[in-house]
Scaffold this motif. Structure first.
Motif, PDB file in Angstrom:
ATOM      1  N   GLY A   1       0.808  -1.209   0.000  1.00  0.00           N
ATOM      2  CA  GLY A   1       0.000   0.000   0.000  1.00  0.00           C
ATOM      3  C   GLY A   1       0.836   1.251   0.000  1.00  0.00           C
ATOM      4  N   TRP A   2       0.149   2.372  -0.035  1.00  0.00           N
ATOM      5  CA  TRP A   2       0.788   3.677  -0.095  1.00  0.00           C
ATOM      6  C   TRP A   2      -0.159   4.680   0.542  1.00  0.00           C
ATOM      7  N   LEU A   3       0.376   5.633   1.249  1.00  0.00           N
ATOM      8  CA  LEU A   3      -0.446   6.594   1.974  1.00  0.00           C
ATOM      9  C   LEU A   3       0.171   7.979   1.844  1.00  0.00           C
ATOM     10  N   HIS A   4      -0.662   8.969   1.580  1.00  0.00           N
ATOM     11  CA  HIS A   4      -0.229  10.366   1.532  1.00  0.00           C
ATOM     12  C   HIS A   4      -1.156  11.160   2.436  1.00  0.00           C
ATOM     13  N   GLY A   5      -0.586  11.919   3.353  1.00  0.00           N
ATOM     14  CA  GLY A   5      -1.389  12.686   4.291  1.00  0.00           C
ATOM     15  C   GLY A   5      -1.243  14.178   4.105  1.00  0.00           C
ATOM     16  N   MET A   6      -2.339  14.885   4.273  1.00  0.00           N
ATOM     17  CA  MET A   6      -2.340  16.347   4.283  1.00  0.00           C
ATOM     18  C   MET A   6      -2.994  16.776   5.585  1.00  0.00           C
ATOM     19  N   PHE A   7      -2.303  17.612   6.359  1.00  0.00           N
ATOM     20  CA  PHE A   7      -2.758  17.946   7.693  1.00  0.00           C
ATOM     21  C   PHE A   7      -2.766  19.454   7.888  1.00  0.00           C
TER      22      PHE A   7
ATOM     23  N   THR B   1      -7.713  23.685  21.759  1.00  0.00           N
ATOM     24  CA  THR B   1      -9.043  23.123  21.528  1.00  0.00           C
ATOM     25  C   THR B   1      -9.529  23.443  20.124  1.00  0.00           C
ATOM     26  N   ASN B   2      -8.684  24.130  19.328  1.00  0.00           N
ATOM     27  CA  ASN B   2      -9.045  24.394  17.940  1.00  0.00           C
ATOM     28  C   ASN B   2      -9.076  23.095  17.158  1.00  0.00           C
ATOM     29  N   HIS B   3      -9.975  23.019  16.215  1.00  0.00           N
ATOM     30  CA  HIS B   3     -10.061  21.848  15.358  1.00  0.00           C
ATOM     31  C   HIS B   3      -9.152  22.012  14.147  1.00  0.00           C
ATOM     32  N   TYR B   4      -8.516  20.935  13.754  1.00  0.00           N
ATOM     33  CA  TYR B   4      -7.670  20.900  12.570  1.00  0.00           C
ATOM     34  C   TYR B   4      -8.228  19.829  11.634  1.00  0.00           C
ATOM     35  N   TYR B   5      -7.949  19.962  10.374  1.00  0.00           N
ATOM     36  CA  TYR B   5      -8.479  19.026   9.382  1.00  0.00           C
ATOM     37  C   TYR B   5      -7.375  18.113   8.883  1.00  0.00           C
ATOM     38  N   PHE B   6      -7.705  16.831   8.707  1.00  0.00           N
ATOM     39  CA  PHE B   6      -6.747  15.928   8.086  1.00  0.00           C
ATOM     40  C   PHE B   6      -7.410  15.190   6.930  1.00  0.00           C
ATOM     41  N   GLN B   7      -6.602  14.834   5.950  1.00  0.00           N
ATOM     42  CA  GLN B   7      -7.068  14.005   4.835  1.00  0.00           C
ATOM     43  C   GLN B   7      -5.916  13.114   4.409  1.00  0.00           C
ATOM     44  N   VAL B   8      -6.175  11.830   4.317  1.00  0.00           N
ATOM     45  CA  VAL B   8      -5.157  10.904   3.840  1.00  0.00           C
ATOM     46  C   VAL B   8      -5.718  10.140   2.650  1.00  0.00           C
ATOM     47  N   ASN B   9      -4.927  10.046   1.615  1.00  0.00           N
ATOM     48  CA  ASN B   9      -5.301   9.322   0.409  1.00  0.00           C
ATOM     49  C   ASN B   9      -4.291   8.209   0.203  1.00  0.00           C
ATOM     50  N   GLY B  10      -4.730   7.126  -0.406  1.00  0.00           N
ATOM     51  CA  GLY B  10      -3.770   6.055  -0.617  1.00  0.00           C
ATOM     52  C   GLY B  10      -4.280   4.972  -1.537  1.00  0.00           C
ATOM     53  N   ALA B  11      -3.461   3.967  -1.668  1.00  0.00           N
ATOM     54  CA  ALA B  11      -3.787   2.786  -2.462  1.00  0.00           C
ATOM     55  C   ALA B  11      -3.443   1.561  -1.623  1.00  0.00           C
TER      56      ALA B  11
END
Length: 194
Positions: A109-115, A149-159
């Motif tokens: 597999g492979w994973l790419h994260g954006m935070f 306590t601030n919210h942050y967004y994450f997104q990870v895409n992969g195969a």
């Protein structure tokens, strides 16, 4: 004579209804029972789930609620995307995510994260990894996030490629390099891409 009947949030007026009607429509609040999108849906607002639905992730990778795949057929390749909200509890550190599988033989597999790492500027940190997902993968990591306590967004895409002999599943798991991160299980989701 021509008239307009208000329905489903749409209203209107008619000028010269009995000769050469000119209809002007006004779009009000629409509250459909469901919405089906065929393309990208954009919105100006960000929604967060209630704090009681947060999953704690400490220095040990732990499965994020709602982020386990359906069964993947043997030797099948799939793409996936997982996203959600997190915030930091404790000292500053980094959020880490990894693809976890328990099948033998190994999967690939492979994973790419954006935070998102800074609320005020919307700074995005990126990382990639997990060439061989397993029970102890090399996770992808956000930039340093301070206690907040601030919210942050994450997104990870992969195969992900299931091994050639047996079907199985994979999970997205999260960890904190220091302190604890809290993942909003109410807003987090994973989807298998067609």
């Amino acid at each position: 004579s021509v008239s307009v009947t208000t329905a489903n949030g749409v209203s209107g007026t008619v000028a010269t209804a009995t000769t050469t009607p000119a209809i002007s429509l006004t779009l009000g609040a629409i509250t459909p029972s469901s919405v089906v999108a065929t393309g990208i849906v954009n919105g100006a607002n960000t929604f967060y789930g209630p704090s009681s639905n947060y999953t704690n992730a400490t220095t040990t990778l732990s499965t994020v609620t709602g982020m386990t795949s359906s069964t993947i057929a043997a030797n099948q390749n799939v793409g996936f995307m997982c996203a959600g909200d997190y915030y930091w509890s404790g000292t500053q550190g980094k959020a880490e995510f990894g693809i976890i599988t328990t099948q033998t033989p190994a999967n690939a597999g492979w994973l790419h994260g954006m935070f998102q790492t800074t609320v005020s500027t919307g700074t995005i940190a990126s990382d990639q990894g997990d060439q061989n997902p397993g029970t102890s993968p090399t996770p992808v990591s956000s930039g340093v996030v301070t206690a907040s306590t601030n919210h942050y967004y994450f997104q990870v895409n992969g195969a992900f490629q299931q091994n050639a002999t047996t079907p199985g599943t994979f999970s997205l798991q999260a960890a904190a390099s220091a302190g604890t991160i809290k993942i909003d299980a109410a807003s987090a989701y994973c989807t298998i891409l067609p």
